[in-house]
Write an enzyme that holds these catalytic residues in place. Structure first.
Site, PDB file in Angstrom:
ATOM      1  CG  ASN A  10      -1.619   1.241   1.544  1.00 31.61           C
ATOM      2  OD1 ASN A  10      -1.709   2.110   0.669  1.00 31.61           O
ATOM      3  ND2 ASN A  10      -2.168   1.372   2.747  1.00 31.61           N
ATOM      4  CE  LYS A  12       0.064   3.290   4.964  1.00 31.78           C
ATOM      5  NZ  LYS A  12       0.236   3.370   6.397  1.00 31.78           N
ATOM      6  CG  HIS A  97      -5.462   1.606   5.884  1.00 32.98           C
ATOM      7  ND1 HIS A  97      -4.962   2.587   6.705  1.00 32.98           N
ATOM      8  CD2 HIS A  97      -4.450   0.733   5.671  1.00 32.98           C
ATOM      9  CE1 HIS A  97      -3.683   2.316   6.968  1.00 32.98           C
ATOM     10  NE2 HIS A  97      -3.344   1.202   6.347  1.00 32.98           N
ATOM     11  CD  GLU A 169      -2.721  -2.958   7.389  1.00 35.42           C
ATOM     12  OE1 GLU A 169      -1.885  -3.291   6.561  1.00 35.42           O
ATOM     13  OE2 GLU A 169      -3.073  -1.773   7.539  1.00 35.42           O
ATOM     14  CB  SER A 215       5.990  -1.765  11.244  1.00 35.26           C
ATOM     15  OG  SER A 215       5.304  -0.573  11.581  1.00 35.26           O
TER      16      SER A 215
HETATM   17  P1  PGA Z   1       3.574   0.527   7.474  1.00 29.29           P
HETATM   18  O1  PGA Z   1       2.149   0.598   6.772  1.00 29.29           O
HETATM   19  O2  PGA Z   1       4.229  -0.777   7.055  1.00 29.29           O
HETATM   20  O3  PGA Z   1       4.299   1.699   6.975  1.00 29.29           O
HETATM   21  O4  PGA Z   1       3.335   0.513   8.960  1.00 29.29           O
HETATM   22  C1  PGA Z   1       1.314  -0.507   6.796  1.00 29.29           C
HETATM   23  C2  PGA Z   1      -0.109  -0.143   6.449  1.00 29.29           C
HETATM   24  O5  PGA Z   1      -0.634   0.860   6.942  1.00 29.29           O
HETATM   25  O6  PGA Z   1      -0.735  -0.865   5.655  1.00 29.29           O
END
Ligand code: PGA
Length: 260
Positions: A10, A12, A97, A169, A215
């Site tokens: 993702n 973003k 999300h 998540e 993460s």
């Molecule tokens: P991140 O994002 O790995 O940067 O924590 C994960 C997500 O929000 O899908």
């Protein structure tokens, strides 16, 4: 039951420029276009789906959107029409999300409508489910998941669940230095699978994919994926360099192939 593992990212709004998305998609194709064991997907920011679709549409790399409107196209200012996703041959859409729920106040009713609409159009919703803080008591953790799943999957028939992807998540593990601890994640995935089977029956409840996000990096990818109910990983910041993403895919592959 055998489910094909899947790993995706993702993006973003980290890569907001067309040339960034184009070069990222092209790298995916070059590095992983012939990957057979793991399904791969890339979710760019919506305005860049068109150039990305031109690169990926005849390939094995899947792509999709980070959100969609809750009803058919029409009076939905600022939303992403499901018709557009269909026309661009998207196969996935993220729904609910943590950032959509918390920063944009998406309600569970709205999330349920988006899931329903995506399934109707044969686009797999990646429904994000996670608790706000770490909960060690498994009975309480299950109750939280159950309530959220009940509301977000309201009106979904058993057969439709085979096209559903659940992204586990935990909110508290998003945007951190490290992912959640693998054992904690494994317990959550088992609980989510139990809920799916209890709700939709074994035949269909076993078909939905459950992937972990929050993460994810190469350092914990193997341990995270090394459990029968972890069908893949949902990568964020630590996959922004395509080679790094590919290393995560390799770790998942090792975990999944060695457990066969
Ligand atoms: P991140 O994002 O790995 O940067 O924590 C994960 C997500 O929000 O899908």
């Amino acid at each position: 039951m055998e489910r094909k593992p899947i790993v995706g990212i993702n993006m973003k709004t980290y890569q907001p420029l067309p040339n960034q998305a184009v070069s990222y998609a092209q790298s995916f194709l070059d590095l992983m276009g012939s990957e057979k064991d793991i399904d791969i997907f890339y979710i760019p920011t919506a305005p860049l789906l068109y150039p990305v679709s031109k690169i990926l549409k005849n390939s094995s790399i899947q792509y999709g959107a980070q959100n969609c409107g809750p009803t058919d196209s029409g009076s939905l200012t600022g939303e992403i029409a499901i018709d557009s996703l269909e026309a661009l041959q998207c196969s996935l859409v993220i729904v609910g999300h943590y950032e959509r729920r918390n920063l944009f106040f998406e309600s569970k009713d709205m999330i349920a409508n988006k899931v329903k609409l995506a399934l109707k159009r044969d686009i797999s919703p990646i429904l994000c489910i996670g608790e706000e803080e770490k909960i060690l008591d498994l009975t309480i953790r299950k109750e939280i998941f159950q309530k959220d799943m009940e509301e977000c999957l309201k009106g979904i028939g058993s057969k439709e669940v085979s096209n559903l992807i659940i992204a586990y998540e935990p909110f508290w593990a998003i945007g951190k230095e490290e992912s959640a601890d693998p054992e904690y994640v494994h317990d959550s995935h088992q609980l989510l699978r139990d809920i799916l089977v209890e709700t939709f029956g074994e035949e269909y409840g076993e078909q939905a994919l459950i992937i972990y996000g929050g993460s994810v990096s190469q350092s914990t990818a193997y341990d995270l994926a090394n459990h029968k109910e972890v069908d893949g990983l949902f990568v964020g910041r630590f996959g922004h360099v395509p080679k790094r993403f590919q290393q995560i895919v390799e770790e998942v592959k090792k975990a999944k192939l060695s457990s066969k």
